[in-house]
Design a protein around this motif. Structure first.
Motif, PDB file in Angstrom:
ATOM      1  N   SER A   1       0.848  -1.198   0.000  1.00  0.00           N
ATOM      2  CA  SER A   1       0.000   0.000   0.000  1.00  0.00           C
ATOM      3  C   SER A   1       0.877   1.239   0.000  1.00  0.00           C
ATOM      4  O   SER A   1       2.079   1.172   0.310  1.00  0.00           O
ATOM      5  CB  SER A   1      -0.911   0.021   1.237  1.00  0.00           C
ATOM      6  N   GLY A   2       0.273   2.383  -0.278  1.00  0.00           N
ATOM      7  CA  GLY A   2       1.018   3.629  -0.231  1.00  0.00           C
ATOM      8  C   GLY A   2       1.538   3.918   1.163  1.00  0.00           C
ATOM      9  O   GLY A   2       2.682   4.374   1.345  1.00  0.00           O
ATOM     10  N   GLU A   3       0.719   3.651   2.162  1.00  0.00           N
ATOM     11  CA  GLU A   3       1.124   3.874   3.553  1.00  0.00           C
ATOM     12  C   GLU A   3       2.303   2.984   3.925  1.00  0.00           C
ATOM     13  O   GLU A   3       3.259   3.430   4.578  1.00  0.00           O
ATOM     14  CB  GLU A   3      -0.050   3.604   4.482  1.00  0.00           C
TER      15      GLU A   3
ATOM     16  N   CYS B   1       5.928   2.410  -5.811  1.00  0.00           N
ATOM     17  CA  CYS B   1       4.664   2.035  -5.178  1.00  0.00           C
ATOM     18  C   CYS B   1       3.784   1.344  -6.214  1.00  0.00           C
ATOM     19  O   CYS B   1       3.315   1.973  -7.168  1.00  0.00           O
ATOM     20  CB  CYS B   1       3.975   3.285  -4.625  1.00  0.00           C
TER      21      CYS B   1
ATOM     22  N   GLU C   1       5.186   5.769  -9.452  1.00  0.00           N
ATOM     23  CA  GLU C   1       3.839   5.207  -9.465  1.00  0.00           C
ATOM     24  C   GLU C   1       3.740   4.155 -10.566  1.00  0.00           C
ATOM     25  O   GLU C   1       4.254   4.355 -11.672  1.00  0.00           O
ATOM     26  CB  GLU C   1       2.826   6.324  -9.730  1.00  0.00           C
TER      27      GLU C   1
ATOM     28  N   GLN D   1       1.061  -0.785  -5.383  1.00  0.00           N
ATOM     29  CA  GLN D   1      -0.322  -0.823  -4.915  1.00  0.00           C
ATOM     30  C   GLN D   1      -0.628   0.527  -4.288  1.00  0.00           C
ATOM     31  O   GLN D   1      -0.194   0.804  -3.184  1.00  0.00           O
ATOM     32  CB  GLN D   1      -0.492  -1.947  -3.890  1.00  0.00           C
ATOM     33  N   ASP D   2      -1.363   1.397  -5.004  1.00  0.00           N
ATOM     34  CA  ASP D   2      -1.633   2.743  -4.499  1.00  0.00           C
ATOM     35  C   ASP D   2      -0.548   3.697  -5.020  1.00  0.00           C
ATOM     36  O   ASP D   2       0.249   3.331  -5.891  1.00  0.00           O
ATOM     37  CB  ASP D   2      -1.672   2.730  -2.966  1.00  0.00           C
ATOM     38  N   ARG D   3      -0.506   4.903  -4.496  1.00  0.00           N
ATOM     39  CA  ARG D   3       0.522   5.868  -4.853  1.00  0.00           C
ATOM     40  C   ARG D   3       0.823   6.741  -3.642  1.00  0.00           C
ATOM     41  O   ARG D   3       0.057   6.794  -2.685  1.00  0.00           O
ATOM     42  CB  ARG D   3       0.084   6.734  -6.033  1.00  0.00           C
TER      43      ARG D   3
END
Length: 331
Positions: free
Chosen positions: A224-226, A243, A264, A245-247
């Motif tokens: 994930s981005g987090e 990243c 990304e 999965q997500d950005r």
């Protein structure tokens, strides 16, 4: 045009936001390829997390009745104007999310995206490759190749991470990964330097100890981005945080410190923004990945097959995380 094709075909239709079990099996008229399109008679359909996510969340281009599914393998049975691919050619594809997809007996595909399959690669195996393989390829090409550098791939037990880790090894990098312990032996056999259990709260410290004075040149995060942001401090000067999965909207490190680059990965955006040159690179990457599969230079996660009638159930299993390999549906 092949004259003996059925005028009707089975599809799994999306009724609106809901789980995979909400899909409806319907009979539809067989689609006709528009100019620049190819009609593929599907022989195997690869299932991916993006499939159940879009079914659950919806998509701006979808309305009730849309046919989901991004990955498929089949035979060219008809072509639209401007396409010169031979009838009977066996191909793989990764479909645009905005178009009717692979959860059907026939699918119309943009001819620019078609990937011919080598004779030594079976349909079921080929169907497991497009989405994770091309995602891994796109992630890898974000980072300049500098051999003997250390890189981290998180979630290497998943299809994207599993393929990406192998491509990173081929790039001449020392590859470290996180994965569940059940994947450890398989990953080490692929040339991975070491595998850390992502559930171990000390895994970052253990990796840092293994690196010694070195730091990571690149991190490829599939979580994930987090999660990607939480790893940024492990990167070296001029390092790369990719990243998948997500950005990441904001740089997670202060300005004028390690000067890392953020990347990304958005595979399906190719349909909105690709130039002819981009499509040539897409097809070249697909051809290289399939060649690696054919000569056993690339391994895929374990593949499990299911019938077309059981597609919603198989997709529900994928969503639950109960199956850790690749799921392929055979019409």
């Amino acid at each position: 045009m092949i004259q003996s094709l059925s005028e009707m075909h089975q599809v799994w239709a999306w009724p609106g936001k809901g789980g995979p079990q909400s899909l409806r099996l319907e009979m539809r008229p067989r689609p006709v390829p528009a100019p620049g399109e190819v009609l593929v008679a599907n022989r195997a359909v690869g299932l991916n997390p993006v499939d159940w996510k879009m079914i659950e969340w919806g998509h701006v281009a979808w309305s009730p009745g849309h046919i989901p599914g991004v990955d498929g393998v089949g035979v060219v049975v008809a072509t639209g104007a401007g396409i010169r691919l031979p009838i009977g050619l066996r191909v793989a594809y990764h479909q645009s999310l905005a178009c009717n997809g692979s959860f059907a007996e026939f699918t119309c595909i943009d001819g620019r995206s078609i990937l011919p399959i080598p004779g030594g690669v079976e349909n079921v195996v080929a169907a497991a490759l497009p989405c994770p393989g091309l995602t891994a390829w796109q992630a890898l090409r974000k980072v300049p190749r500098r051999i003997t550098r250390d890189v981290l791939v998180t979630g290497a037990g998943g299809a994207v991470g599993f393929i990406l880790a192998q491509l990173a090894v081929c790039n001449g990098w020392r590859v470290w990964v996180t994965a569940a312990p059940t994947h450890r032996d398989a990953l080490l056999a692929l040339g991975i330097t070491d595998v850390f259990d992502y559930r171990d709260p000390e895994w970052k410290n253990k990796l840092s100890e293994s690196l010694g004075p070195r730091r990571l040149y690149a991190i490829f995060d599939t979580v994930s981005g987090e999660h990607a942001q939480s790893l940024a401090s492990m990167l070296s000067y001029n390092g790369h945080l990719v990243c998948i999965q997500d950005r990441i909207e904001e740089n997670p490190v202060p300005a004028f410190t390690t000067a890392i680059s953020l990347h990304e990965v958005a595979l399906n955006s190719v349909y909105l923004n690709a130039t002819d040159e981009d499509w040539r690179e897409w097809r070249s990457a697909g051809a290289e990945l399939f060649q690696m599969l054919e000569i056993d230079g690339l391994q895929l996660p374990p593949i499990e097959t299911s019938s077309f009638d059981a597609l919603p159930l198989a997709l529900t299993e994928l969503q639950s995380g109960a199956h850790k390999g690749k799921l392929v549906v055979v019409p």
